[in-house]
Design a protein around this motif. Structure first.
Motif, PDB file in Angstrom:
ATOM      1  N   PRO A 180       9.988   1.164   6.529  1.00 32.67           N
ATOM      2  CA  PRO A 180      10.575   2.301   6.541  1.00 32.67           C
ATOM      3  C   PRO A 180      11.962   2.695   7.661  1.00 32.67           C
ATOM      4  O   PRO A 180      12.752   3.471   7.473  1.00 32.67           O
ATOM      5  N   THR A 181      12.386   1.704   9.060  1.00 34.94           N
ATOM      6  CA  THR A 181      12.931   2.562  10.039  1.00 34.94           C
ATOM      7  C   THR A 181      14.727   1.756   9.081  1.00 34.94           C
ATOM      8  O   THR A 181      15.150   2.392   9.457  1.00 34.94           O
ATOM      9  N   ASP A 212       9.769   1.612  -2.135  1.00 37.81           N
ATOM     10  CA  ASP A 212       8.900   0.996  -2.084  1.00 37.81           C
ATOM     11  C   ASP A 212       8.586   0.317  -3.318  1.00 37.81           C
ATOM     12  O   ASP A 212       7.706  -0.747  -3.576  1.00 37.81           O
ATOM     13  N   PRO A 249       8.039   0.311  12.558  1.00 42.93           N
ATOM     14  CA  PRO A 249       7.970  -1.180  10.658  1.00 42.93           C
ATOM     15  C   PRO A 249       9.375  -0.737  10.033  1.00 42.93           C
ATOM     16  O   PRO A 249       9.647  -0.701  10.165  1.00 42.93           O
ATOM     17  N   ILE A 267       4.812   5.553   1.468  1.00 46.47           N
ATOM     18  CA  ILE A 267       5.914   4.739   2.782  1.00 46.47           C
ATOM     19  C   ILE A 267       6.060   6.282   3.424  1.00 46.47           C
ATOM     20  O   ILE A 267       6.870   7.012   2.614  1.00 46.47           O
ATOM     21  N   GLU A 309      10.210  -8.597   2.653  1.00 50.59           N
ATOM     22  CA  GLU A 309       9.259  -7.436   2.490  1.00 50.59           C
ATOM     23  C   GLU A 309       8.099  -8.004   0.983  1.00 50.59           C
ATOM     24  O   GLU A 309       7.266  -8.433   0.630  1.00 50.59           O
ATOM     25  N   ALA A 346      11.106  -6.946  14.432  1.00 47.63           N
ATOM     26  CA  ALA A 346      11.556  -6.285  13.595  1.00 47.63           C
ATOM     27  C   ALA A 346      12.368  -5.345  15.001  1.00 47.63           C
ATOM     28  O   ALA A 346      13.690  -5.322  14.263  1.00 47.63           O
TER      29      ALA A 346
END
Length: 281
Positions: A25-26, A44, A22, A5, A116, A188
């Motif tokens: 990640p953000t 992750d 993303p 990641i 997720e 997102a």
């Protein structure tokens, strides 16, 4: 799976469309502001371990509602992820690293964990920017299954959804079309903006103006056209005695929103700073 990641940079986000932005990640990038030593690969890997634990079981289940029930059972019953009912406005509930470590969160952060894990298992779970508490939705052949991640992923019926929405719609009960629109999947960017607005509200309430300014600034990195964030950053700068920043932000806000309901209030703050007030043309 560690090392797989990469976090984006704040300056890159405005250029990305919603499909390319993303989510995980953000969200971890937001958390890194507060926890600069955060290692995204660790979290992750935590998500991947949750998904891997379920993979064999999920593969043996045919029906989508039963697949998501298995995910919910593992996350909320076995692993103990839970809504923080005791300290709902604790900012740690918005930072994903803390959500993973404490197994406590608010509706949107728990939804992100649920989404997720589900998506890594091929379950198309989406977020819903519902009024009040953030929800998740799973498309089915005959409609959608809507769930409340803050309360263990509990499914919500149509009448409960109408009642929840009513209190945020001036007492009006939404009809089928309005409710369907409210239940549209949240992109997102909308999810991340809501996370940052939550943080901004928490920090304003706590009088932590440096963090309030940071939250508004990050929101503008995601969506530069959000004038409310421009005003919010200017107001936080005002509290921090950063007069040049306050004049710039509040002046631009008034230029763009001269007839806003709060324009007179902002104008008075700007006059107090000795700043030029934009004229109407």
């Amino acid at each position: 799976m560690q090392g797989q990641i990469t976090l984006p940079t704040w300056d890159s986000l405005a250029e990305l469309d919603d499909e390319a932005l993303p989510l995980l990640p953000t969200a971890l990038l937001i958390a890194r502001d507060e926890y600069p030593d955060l290692d995204p690969a660790v979290y992750d890997a935590v998500l991947q371990s949750h998904a891997d634990h379920l993979r064999t079981e999920i593969a043996t289940i045919d029906m989508w509602p039963l697949k998501i029930a298995a995910v919910n059972r593992h996350l909320f019953d076995e692993l103990g992820y839970s809504g923080d009912h005791g300290e709902y406005y604790d900012p740690r509930n918005s930072y994903l690293n803390q959500v993973f470590e404490r197994r406590l969160g608010n509706p949107i952060s728990l939804a992100l964990v649920q989404m997720e894990v589900s998506r890594r298992l091929g379950i198309p779970l989406d977020g819903v920017s519902f009024p009040g508490h953030f929800l998740v939705r799973l498309p089915l052949n005959d409609g959608v299954l809507v769930m409340d991640p803050f309360n263990g992923g509990r499914p919500l019926g149509v009448e409960e959804l109408r009642e929840r929405a009513r209190s945020h719609l001036g007492g009006e009960v939404p009809d089928d079309d309005v409710l369907a629109q409210i239940l549209d999947p949240a992109p997102a960017r909308a999810i991340l903006m809501r996370m940052l607005r939550n943080l901004h509200g928490v920090y304003v309430e706590r009088g932590e103006w440096d963090r309030a300014a940071r939250s508004a600034d990050r929101l503008l990195k995601l969506a530069p056209e959000q004038d409310d964030a421009l005003r919010d950053r200017g107001m936080a700068y005002l509290q921090l005695d950063y007069e040049a920043g306050a004049r710039s932000d509040l002046g631009l806000y008034l230029k763009r929103n001269a007839k806003a309901s709060d324009a007179q209030f902002v104008r008075e703050k700007l006059v107090g700073l000795g700043g030029a007030v934009p004229r109407l043309h």
